[in-house]
Design a protein around this motif. Structure first.
Motif: not given
Length: 184
Positions: A173-180
């Motif tokens: 979820a952190k990876k997705i948030s960072d990408e967004n």
């Protein structure tokens, strides 16, 4: 401070302290039982390894007693350290640091320790029989190989897997948030 942040602070700190109290209580109780009921603890270990040894009045050497105490304390220590890490995760969450890499890693370590505790406990069960054998005369020495898990061990493994899963979900979820955030 907003109402939601106050709730997060209160709930996270409360959970952290409860978990830390559980970890300390496990360690203190284990020490207390060994300090006050050493004979009963040794009796239980001998009975678990080979009940027929109770009929023979064996005299345990001090090295056997020390090894038995240490070997039975190690799983409690690992479990308590696991609880410390999980409690630390919640303590950091009370500061609003839920999705940090360090906090996710802390939760992951707590989960790994929770999973390995019953495995280590089984291996130490085999070593416990060797520690007991030190006090037995030659020809009567024993070795018990432990394989398998109790329901309690399965519960600890499932608990650890749940913590690991939560840590891995948070990591993704952190990876997705960072990408967004990079796109914005």
């Amino acid at each position: 401070m907003s109402k939601s942040k106050k709730k997060l602070f209160f709930y996270s700190k409360s959970v952290a302290f409860i978990i830390w109290i559980m970890a300390i209580a496990d360690l203190v109780c284990d020490y207390y039982f060994w300090a006050t009921q050493k004979e009963q603890m040794l009796y239980g270990i001998i009975e678990n390894i080979d009940p027929t040894l109770l009929d023979k009045s064996i005299e345990l050497s001090s090295i056997s007693v020390i090894l038995l105490m240490l070997l039975t304390h190690i799983p409690v220590l690992i479990s308590s350290i696991s609880l410390f890490f999980v409690g630390y995760f919640f303590f950091e969450a009370s500061k609003g640091e839920i999705w940090t890499q360090r906090n996710i890693k802390t939760l992951f370590i707590g989960g790994i320790l929770a999973v390995i505790t019953p495995i280590v406990n089984g291996m130490l069960g085999s070593l416990t029989s060797l520690a007991l054998s030190i006090s037995l005369p030659p020809g009567e020495r024993i070795f018990v190989f432990y394989l398998g898990f109790s329901l309690n061990a399965m519960r600890e493994i499932i608990y650890g897997i749940m913590i690991l899963s939560l840590a891995l979900i948070m990591k993704e979820a952190k990876k997705i948030s960072d990408e967004n955030q990079q796109y914005i």
